[in-house]
Design a protein around this motif. Structure first.
Motif, mmCIF file in Angstrom:
data_model
loop_
_atom_site.group_PDB
_atom_site.id
_atom_site.type_symbol
_atom_site.label_atom_id
_atom_site.label_comp_id
_atom_site.label_asym_id
_atom_site.label_seq_id
_atom_site.Cartn_x
_atom_site.Cartn_y
_atom_site.Cartn_z
ATOM 1 N N GLN A 50 0.821 -1.223 0.000
ATOM 2 C CA GLN A 50 0.000 0.000 0.000
ATOM 3 C C GLN A 50 0.846 1.261 0.000
ATOM 4 O OE1 GLN A 50 -0.728 -2.731 1.643
ATOM 5 N NE2 GLN A 50 -2.923 -3.098 1.671
ATOM 6 N N ALA A 51 1.809 1.345 0.919
ATOM 7 C CA ALA A 51 2.590 2.579 1.053
ATOM 8 C C ALA A 51 3.374 2.866 -0.228
ATOM 9 C CB ALA A 51 3.537 2.478 2.252
ATOM 10 N N ILE A 52 4.026 1.860 -0.760
ATOM 11 C CA ILE A 52 4.868 2.092 -1.947
ATOM 12 C C ILE A 52 4.001 2.440 -3.160
ATOM 13 C CG2 ILE A 52 5.073 -0.345 -2.674
ATOM 14 C CD1 ILE A 52 8.041 0.334 -3.326
ATOM 15 N N THR A 53 2.821 1.818 -3.261
ATOM 16 C CA THR A 53 1.931 2.137 -4.386
ATOM 17 C C THR A 53 1.399 3.561 -4.250
ATOM 18 O OG1 THR A 53 1.320 -0.191 -4.454
ATOM 19 C CG2 THR A 53 -0.075 1.314 -5.689
ATOM 20 N N LEU A 54 1.032 3.945 -3.043
ATOM 21 C CA LEU A 54 0.538 5.315 -2.828
ATOM 22 C C LEU A 54 1.626 6.349 -3.123
ATOM 23 C CD1 LEU A 54 -1.686 5.084 0.385
ATOM 24 C CD2 LEU A 54 -2.425 5.644 -1.928
ATOM 25 N N ILE A 55 2.861 6.027 -2.759
ATOM 26 C CA ILE A 55 3.971 6.956 -3.047
ATOM 27 C C ILE A 55 4.148 7.098 -4.560
ATOM 28 C CG2 ILE A 55 6.487 7.226 -2.910
ATOM 29 C CD1 ILE A 55 6.314 6.111 -0.047
ATOM 30 N N ALA A 56 4.078 5.974 -5.260
ATOM 31 C CA ALA A 56 4.207 6.024 -6.724
ATOM 32 C C ALA A 56 3.083 6.876 -7.318
ATOM 33 C CB ALA A 56 4.182 4.611 -7.305
ATOM 34 N N LEU A 57 1.867 6.697 -6.809
ATOM 35 C CA LEU A 57 0.732 7.475 -7.319
ATOM 36 C C LEU A 57 0.886 8.961 -6.992
ATOM 37 C CD1 LEU A 57 -2.214 5.037 -6.482
ATOM 38 C CD2 LEU A 57 -1.392 5.643 -8.757
ATOM 39 N N ALA A 58 1.380 9.247 -5.781
ATOM 40 C CA ALA A 58 1.582 10.654 -5.396
ATOM 41 C C ALA A 58 2.598 11.308 -6.328
ATOM 42 C CB ALA A 58 2.059 10.733 -3.945
ATOM 43 N N GLN A 59 3.685 10.588 -6.618
ATOM 44 C CA GLN A 59 4.693 11.144 -7.529
ATOM 45 C C GLN A 59 4.100 11.323 -8.928
ATOM 46 O OE1 GLN A 59 8.606 9.595 -7.659
ATOM 47 N NE2 GLN A 59 8.812 9.361 -5.459
ATOM 48 N N PHE A 60 3.323 10.345 -9.348
ATOM 49 C CA PHE A 60 2.695 10.429 -10.669
ATOM 50 C C PHE A 60 1.831 11.700 -10.761
ATOM 51 C CE2 PHE A 60 -1.078 9.668 -13.292
ATOM 52 C CZ PHE A 60 -0.481 9.429 -14.516
ATOM 53 N N ILE A 61 1.060 11.972 -9.733
ATOM 54 C CA ILE A 61 0.182 13.158 -9.748
ATOM 55 C C ILE A 61 1.015 14.435 -9.807
ATOM 56 C CG2 ILE A 61 -1.499 14.478 -8.375
ATOM 57 C CD1 ILE A 61 -2.566 11.707 -7.397
ATOM 58 N N VAL A 62 2.072 14.498 -8.999
ATOM 59 C CA VAL A 62 2.925 15.703 -9.007
ATOM 60 C C VAL A 62 3.511 15.932 -10.400
ATOM 61 C CG1 VAL A 62 5.060 16.729 -8.116
ATOM 62 C CG2 VAL A 62 3.482 15.588 -6.544
ATOM 63 N N TYR A 63 4.011 14.855 -11.014
ATOM 64 C CA TYR A 63 4.653 15.002 -12.326
ATOM 65 C C TYR A 63 3.624 15.222 -13.451
ATOM 66 C CZ TYR A 63 9.163 13.531 -10.404
ATOM 67 O OH TYR A 63 10.325 13.460 -9.685
ATOM 68 N N ALA A 64 2.416 14.694 -13.256
ATOM 69 C CA ALA A 64 1.408 14.802 -14.328
ATOM 70 C C ALA A 64 0.770 16.188 -14.370
ATOM 71 C CB ALA A 64 0.342 13.728 -14.138
ATOM 72 N N TRP A 65 0.743 16.867 -13.225
ATOM 73 C CA TRP A 65 0.124 18.195 -13.176
ATOM 74 C C TRP A 65 1.105 19.242 -12.668
ATOM 75 C CZ3 TRP A 65 -3.166 13.992 -12.387
ATOM 76 C CH2 TRP A 65 -4.252 13.943 -13.247
ATOM 77 N N PRO A 66 2.184 19.490 -13.411
ATOM 78 C CA PRO A 66 3.124 20.525 -12.964
ATOM 79 C C PRO A 66 2.549 21.913 -13.233
ATOM 80 C CG PRO A 66 3.805 19.662 -15.076
ATOM 81 C CD PRO A 66 2.564 18.920 -14.709
ATOM 82 N N LYS A 67 3.159 22.933 -12.616
ATOM 83 C CA LYS A 67 2.662 24.297 -12.803
ATOM 84 C C LYS A 67 2.925 24.809 -14.207
ATOM 85 C CE LYS A 67 1.811 27.126 -8.951
ATOM 86 N NZ LYS A 67 2.188 28.323 -8.232
ATOM 87 N N LYS A 68 4.128 24.484 -14.716
ATOM 88 C CA LYS A 68 4.471 24.944 -16.064
ATOM 89 C C LYS A 68 4.452 23.753 -17.024
ATOM 90 C CE LYS A 68 8.311 26.678 -14.500
ATOM 91 N NZ LYS A 68 9.688 27.139 -14.537
ATOM 92 N N LYS A 69 4.046 24.027 -18.258
ATOM 93 C CA LYS A 69 3.965 22.945 -19.237
ATOM 94 C C LYS A 69 5.330 22.318 -19.508
ATOM 95 C CE LYS A 69 -0.247 23.621 -21.859
ATOM 96 N NZ LYS A 69 -0.849 23.996 -23.143
ATOM 97 N N SER A 70 6.380 23.161 -19.477
ATOM 98 C CA SER A 70 7.723 22.651 -19.775
ATOM 99 C C SER A 70 8.174 21.623 -18.732
ATOM 100 C CB SER A 70 8.717 23.811 -19.821
ATOM 101 O OG SER A 70 8.698 24.496 -18.579
ATOM 102 N N ASP A 71 7.600 21.689 -17.552
ATOM 103 C CA ASP A 71 7.968 20.746 -16.487
ATOM 104 C C ASP A 71 7.454 19.336 -16.745
ATOM 105 O OD1 ASP A 71 9.516 22.334 -14.882
ATOM 106 O OD2 ASP A 71 7.812 23.109 -13.731
ATOM 107 N N TRP A 72 6.536 19.220 -17.678
ATOM 108 C CA TRP A 72 5.950 17.899 -17.929
ATOM 109 C C TRP A 72 6.994 16.962 -18.550
ATOM 110 C CZ3 TRP A 72 4.412 14.001 -21.182
ATOM 111 C CH2 TRP A 72 3.393 13.181 -20.691
#
Lengths: 152, 298
Positions: free
Chosen positions: B118-140
Motif C-alpha cells: 500500500q505505502a509504496i503504491t501510494l507513493i508512486a501514485l503521489a509522484q505520478f500526480i505531481v509530475y502529471a500536473w506541474p505548474k508549467k507545461k515545460s515541467d511535464w
C-alpha cells in the motif's frame, strides 16, 4: 472561505494530517489502508495450516504458493461472511460454520497446489486451525481443530 | 504546492527540503528498483476475487491470473522507470508501473489483505500526480528541480501518514488500551512465528517460549518496549521537519521493523527500503550533519 483558508494554513503538518484522516476513513481499499495490523488483540490467537492425511504439516509456500497468514485472513473473511449474515461475531461461530469456511479456503489452496511438491504418499490434504491462548498467566495451545479435508 | 525557495517555515508547517539533483537522482533510482521488485508479477495463483478491495469492487482483475504480465509488459515498465529515473517525462514513465502496481496489488489483496504494497503504491501514485500536473507545461517533459523536490516531499508525506495512521488505529481499535494490552502480544508472537513455520517448516526459534512467557511475566517492561514502537509510529510525522529529523526518524523506523522481523518473524522489507530512500537519504548525509540548519524549501 477565509476562515477555512486560515484554518488550512495553520493546520500542523497539513498535507500529512489530511492524508491521515483520509486513510483512517477510507480504511482497507487498496492501495489505501489504515494499516490495522495488531491494532487490537485478545488472549487468543489462531493460525491456519495445511497438513497431509496424517496431520503432518506441509510447507505451504512451497506446495501452495501462498502461506499460512494469507490462509488465515481468507478463512476469517469467509467465516465473517457466514456469521455477519446473522449479525454474530466470528468468535461465536459453530464448528459447522468453521468447517464451512475452512472448506472454501482449502478449495482455493487446493486449486493452486503443486502436486509434484507434495511428499510421497500424500493421499489427502487437511486444513487445521491451531489456537494459542494466554490463561492464568500461562501460554498454551489446544489440539489443532480439523476444519476440512480433501482427497487427492 | 509551490516549491520555490522561500522564507523558512515553522517546523510544524514543513515543505520540500533543499534536495540536490544528485540526491534525487539516487532516490528515484532506488525507488524505481524497489517499486519494480515489490510487484508480485507472478499472478497465476490469484484466480478469484472472493474478498474484493478497492477497484476490485468495480473491475474484474482475475484475467491477470490467466495472462500474467510477461517480458513485454515488464520490459515496458522498466523502460518507463528508466525515463522516470533520468527525469524525462516522468509522469509517462511512471504510468505503466503505477497501473501494474494498482492492478496486481488489488488482485492479490482481493484474495486476502496484505500490507506490504500500500505505502509504496501510494507513493508512486503521489509522484505520478505531481509530475502529471506541474505548474508549467515545460515541467511535464523535463521537470525543474522544484518539481522533483515536490515529488520527493509528497513521497515523504505519504510515508509519514502511513505510520501515523497505523499508530492512531492502534489506539482507536483498542479503545486506547493498546499499551495496557501489550502482554496479550505474547499470544500474537506465538501465532506469527508458528505461522512462519507452517509456511516453510523451518523450526521456530528456541527462544520463542522464553520471550513470550517473559512478556507475560514482566508486563510493564514489555509495555515499555512495545510502547516505544507505538510512539515511533505516532511520531512518524517528524520525518517531515528537517533533514536531521528525517534521518533519525528513518533510522528509528528501520530499527522498529528489524526488531519486528526478529521477534515476530514478520518482514517489511519494502517499508524499510522506503525509510532508507526517503528519510535516511544516503546521498544527503553530509547535509544532515552540517552545523547550519539546512534550508527548507517553501
Amino acid at each position: 472561505m477565509k476562515a477555512l483558508r486560515t484554518f488550512w494554513e495553520k493546520l500542523p503538518f497539513r498535507h500529512m494530517t489530511v492524508l491521515v484522516v483520509a486513510l483512517f476513513v477510507i480504511k482497507e481499499q487498496f492501495p489505501f489502508s489504515n494499516f490495522p495490523m495488531y491494532s487490537n488483540f485478545d488472549t487468543e490467537a489462531d493460525v491456519i495450516y495445511i497438513a497431509d492425511q496424517h496431520g503432518n504439516a506441509l510447507a505451504m509456500d512451497e506446495v501452495f504458493r501462498s502461506g499460512s497468514s494469507t490462509a488465515k485472513k481468507a478463512y476469517k473473511k469467509e467465516l465473517g461472511k457466514i456469521t455477519n449474515a446473522q449479525k454474530r461475531d466470528t468468535k461465536q461461530a459453530s464448528p459447522t460454520e468453521r468447517a464451512q469456511a475452512g472448506a472454501i479456503v482449502l478449495g482455493d489452496w487446493y486449486a493452486n497446489m503443486k502436486r509434484e511438491r507434495l511428499p510421497k504418499g500424500t493421499t489427502a490434504v487437511r486444513l487445521y486451525r491451531r489456537t494459542f491462548e494466554l490463561k492464568d498467566g500461562k501460554l498454551g495451545d489446544d489440539t489443532p481443530e480439523l476444519l476440512a479435508e480433501k482427497s487427492l | 504546492m509551490n516549491a520555490s525557495i522561500a522564507a523558512p517555515r515553522p517546523w510544524w508547517q514543513p515543505g520540500p527540503f533543499d534536495y540536490s539533483k544528485l540526491e534525487m537522482l539516487v532516490m528515484r533510482a532506488l525507488f524505481a528498483s524497489l517499486l519494480f521488485s515489490s510487484i508480485k508479477w507472478e499472478t497465476a495463483p490469484y484466480k478469484t476475487q472472493r474478498n474484493p478491495t478497492g477497484l476490485a469492487h468495480f473491475f474484474d482483475f482475475t484475467w491477470l491470473s490467466q495472462h500474467p504480465p510477461g517480458l513485454f509488459w515488464q520490459g515496458l515498465t522498466i523502460v518507463g522507470l528508466l525515463a522516470y529515473v533520468f527525469g524525462r517525462a516522468p509522469a509517462l514513465g511512471l504510468a505503466p508501473v503505477c497501473t501494474f502496481a494498482v492492478m496486481i496489488g488489488t488482485l492479490v489483496c482481493s484474495k486476502a489483505m496484505h500490507h506490504s504494497w500500500q505505502a509504496i503504491t501510494l507513493i508512486a501514485l503521489a509522484q505520478f500526480i505531481v509530475y502529471a500536473w506541474p505548474k508549467k507545461k515545460s515541467d511535464w517533459l523535463n521537470p525543474s528541480i522544484e518539481v522533483h523536490r515536490l515529488a520527493t516531499y509528497w513521497s515523504t508525506v505519504v510515508f509519514a501518514a502511513a505510520y501515523v495512521v497505523c499508530g492512531v488505529v492502534k489506539l482507536v481499535n483498542s479503545d486506547f488500551l493498546w499499551i495496557h494490552k501489550v502482554p496479550y502480544l505474547s499470544v500474537q508472537l506465538l501465532k506469527s512465528n508458528w505461522s512462519s513455520y507452517y509456511d516453510t517448516l523451518q523450526p521456530v526459534a528456541d527462544w520463542l517460549p522464553k520471550v513470550t512467557q517473559a512478556i507475560v511475566d514482566y508486563p510493564n517492561l514489555a509495555r515499555l518496549v512495545f510502547g516505544a514502537g507505538l510512539l515511533i509510529e505516532l511520531l512518524g510525522f517528524v520525518v517531515l521537519i528537517n533533514r536531521k529529523w528525517a534521518f533519525w526518524g528513518g533510522l528509528s523506523i528501520i530499527a522498529l521493523h528489524l526488531s519486528i522481523s526478529k521477534v515476530m518473524d514478520l518482514h517489511f522489507e519494502v517499508h524499510m527500503g522506503l525509510a532508507f530512500i526517503f528519510c535516511v537519504n544516503i546521498m544527503g548525509l553530509k547535509k544532515v550533519f552540517q552545523k547550519t540548519e539546512p534550508a527548507v524549501v517553501g
